[in-house]
Design a protein around this motif. Structure first.
Motif, short mmCIF file in Angstrom:
data_model
loop_
_atom_site.label_atom_id
_atom_site.label_comp_id
_atom_site.label_asym_id
_atom_site.label_seq_id
_atom_site.Cartn_x
_atom_site.Cartn_y
_atom_site.Cartn_z
N ASP A 152 0.80 -1.23 0.00
CA ASP A 152 0.00 0.00 0.00
C ASP A 152 0.83 1.28 0.00
O ASP A 152 0.42 2.28 -0.57
CB ASP A 152 -0.94 0.01 1.21
CG ASP A 152 -1.91 -1.17 1.15
OD1 ASP A 152 -2.81 -1.14 0.30
OD2 ASP A 152 -1.74 -2.12 1.94
N GLU A 153 1.98 1.25 0.67
CA GLU A 153 2.89 2.40 0.68
C GLU A 153 4.32 1.88 0.59
O GLU A 153 4.70 0.98 1.34
CB GLU A 153 2.77 3.22 1.98
CG GLU A 153 1.49 3.99 2.11
CD GLU A 153 1.42 4.80 3.40
OE1 GLU A 153 2.48 5.04 4.05
OE2 GLU A 153 0.31 5.21 3.76
N THR B 256 2.68 5.11 -3.75
CA THR B 256 1.51 4.25 -3.57
C THR B 256 1.22 3.61 -4.93
O THR B 256 1.75 4.04 -5.96
CB THR B 256 0.29 5.07 -3.10
OG1 THR B 256 0.03 6.11 -4.06
CG2 THR B 256 0.52 5.68 -1.73
#
Length: 181
Positions: free
Chosen positions: A134-135, A179
């Protein structure tokens, strides 16, 4: 649902393995604050076998007086991706088996808070391949080392990521946050 937040130290030429080159730039308060900032929502740690085997002896004996990150590393639940480890004796560690995207999706669904990943290059590559990351927090050091393992190796698939943030730090390192695109 938990988000997976990855932290990698990398060189200008993309090397992520055995980051001894970071020592030349110091672990400044600003660098610590950057890492602590995105870790603040994390309640668990997801690690590949090699990183787990490096972190367990390095962190298990540290206290908050030694390093402010020690309580997080020692007290948080740790989920270890490995098809070969038989035991994980570091406090609150659980072996979740060999890498399987469904196991990771299930973990994300049941963990309150986010999951922190440091290093674990093989695991991170698999998470990227399966759209589970996600990151991505890259700390780019102003050095090229010429060879070593890379997060994005030559001949790998094309990857599009969206820049979510960038900041130059006082030690010459640049923190880039990406992201999924």
């Amino acid at each position: 649902m938990a988000r997976i937040k990855v932290h990698e130290f990398t060189t200008l030429d993309g090397v992520i393995g055995a980051p001894m080159w970071t020592m030349d730039y110091g672990f400044t308060d600003e660098l610590g604050a950057e890492i602590g900032g995105f870790m603040s929502s994390c309640t668990g740690i997801l690690l590949g076998r090699t990183t787990f085997e490096e972190f367990a002896p390095a962190w298990s004996g540290r206290t908050a007086e030694d390093d402010p990150g020690a309580p997080f590393f020692n007290e948080s639940p740790k989920y270890v991706v490995s098809g070969t480890l038989q035991t994980a004796d570091w406090n609150n560690s659980t072996i979740i088996g060999k890498y399987d995207p469904e196991t990771i999706r299930d973990l994300k669904a049941r963990v309150d808070g986010d999951l922190y990943v440091s290093g674990s290059g093989t695991l991170v590559k698999a998470l990227l391949d399966d759209g589970l990351l996600d990151e991505l927090h890259l700390f780019v050091y102003p050095v090229a080392v010429g060879e070593g393992p890379r997060l994005f190796p030559e001949g790998g698939p094309r990857r599009a990521l969206a820049l979510a943030g960038s900041k130059g730090l006082d030690n010459g390192v640049v923190h880039l946050t990406y992201t999924p695109a």
